[in-house]
Design an enzyme around this catalytic site. Structure first.
Site, PDB file in Angstrom:
ATOM      1  N   LYS A  11       0.877  -0.997   0.136  1.00  0.00           N
ATOM      2  CA  LYS A  11      -0.060   0.095   0.095  1.00  0.00           C
ATOM      3  C   LYS A  11       1.040   1.354  -0.051  1.00  0.00           C
ATOM      4  CE  LYS A  11      -2.768  -1.535   3.640  1.00  0.00           C
ATOM      5  NZ  LYS A  11      -3.944  -1.512   4.638  1.00  0.00           N
ATOM      6  N   TYR A  51     -12.022  -2.138  -1.279  1.00  0.00           N
ATOM      7  CA  TYR A  51     -12.429  -2.286   0.068  1.00  0.00           C
ATOM      8  C   TYR A  51     -13.974  -2.179   0.110  1.00  0.00           C
ATOM      9  CZ  TYR A  51      -7.743  -1.777   1.976  1.00  0.00           C
ATOM     10  OH  TYR A  51      -6.584  -2.112   2.765  1.00  0.00           O
ATOM     11  N   ASN A 114      -0.478   0.436   7.508  1.00  0.00           N
ATOM     12  CA  ASN A 114       0.066  -0.962   8.096  1.00  0.00           C
ATOM     13  C   ASN A 114       0.716  -1.598   6.861  1.00  0.00           C
ATOM     14  OD1 ASN A 114      -2.079  -1.478   6.677  1.00  0.00           O
ATOM     15  ND2 ASN A 114      -3.100  -2.547   8.547  1.00  0.00           N
ATOM     16  N   HIS A 117      -1.445  -5.187   2.144  1.00  0.00           N
ATOM     17  CA  HIS A 117      -2.674  -5.911   2.229  1.00  0.00           C
ATOM     18  C   HIS A 117      -2.467  -7.036   1.990  1.00  0.00           C
ATOM     19  CE1 HIS A 117      -7.045  -7.007   1.038  1.00  0.00           C
ATOM     20  NE2 HIS A 117      -6.236  -7.488  -0.040  1.00  0.00           N
ATOM     21  N   GLU A 128     -10.456 -10.358  -5.676  1.00  0.00           N
ATOM     22  CA  GLU A 128      -9.446  -8.936  -5.721  1.00  0.00           C
ATOM     23  C   GLU A 128      -8.570  -9.326  -7.006  1.00  0.00           C
ATOM     24  OE1 GLU A 128      -7.811  -9.272  -1.720  1.00  0.00           O
ATOM     25  OE2 GLU A 128      -9.715  -8.589  -0.837  1.00  0.00           O
TER      26      GLU A 128
END
Ligand code: IDP
Ligand code: MG
Length: 140
Positions: A11, A51, A114, A117, A128
């Site tokens: 990310k 998302y 973070n 993913h 995805e």
């Protein structure tokens, strides 16, 4: 036990810090195979579709802004139990709780920053991978 594919994404919180190579190194070191790899400048629509499950959450706007602010690197990873193996390599969602040795536990402390993913199930992985990659972009 089964060979699976999963969608791993570095990310913006990871690409901005130059951690793409570190994430790929860990995947290869673990013995997982890379079947697709590309840098993507993420549109708002792609971020929202990715998302989709979080659309009603109060942090959805922040989530989409965070995913679209810099290019990401999408990776299709294949191997034995790849979905669970990649999730365990990432660590818990909140990096404050992530064990040292995990990607989040070694490189992050903030929930919204973070680093990477990973798909949470084989079903999510299929959705995805189809969302981020054309079939012609994937190795056999
Ligand atoms: P996951 O990435 O471990 O699968 P999810 O629950 O699917 O975690 O959440 C997606 C991403 O949304 C997380 O990785 C995190 O960056 C962000 N996130 C989750 N909960 C919150 C929150 O309460 N506030 C802000 N961001 C959040
Ligand atoms: Mg998730």
């Amino acid at each position: 036990m089964a060979v699976e594919r999963t969608f791993l994404m570095v990310k913006p919180s990871g690409t901005e810090r130059g951690l793409t190579g570190e994430v790929i190194r860990r995947v290869e070191q673990r013995g997982l195979k890379i079947k697709g790899l590309k840098q993507v400048k993420v549109s708002k629509k792609l971020a929202q579709d990715h998302y989709d499950e979080h659309r009603a959450r109060p942090f959805f706007g922040e989530l989409i802004a965070g995913l679209t602010r810099s290019p990401v690197v999408g990776i299709v990873v294949e191997g034995e139990s790849a979905v669970a193996v990649v999730r365990s390599m990432l660590g818990t969602t909140n990096p404050v709780d992530s064990a040292p040795g995990t990607i989040r536990g070694d490189f992050a402390t903030e929930l919204a920053e973070n680093i990477a993913h990973g798909s949470d199930s084989v079903k999510s992985a299929k959705r995805e991978i189809a969302l981020w990659f054309d079939k012609t972009e994937l190795a056999k």
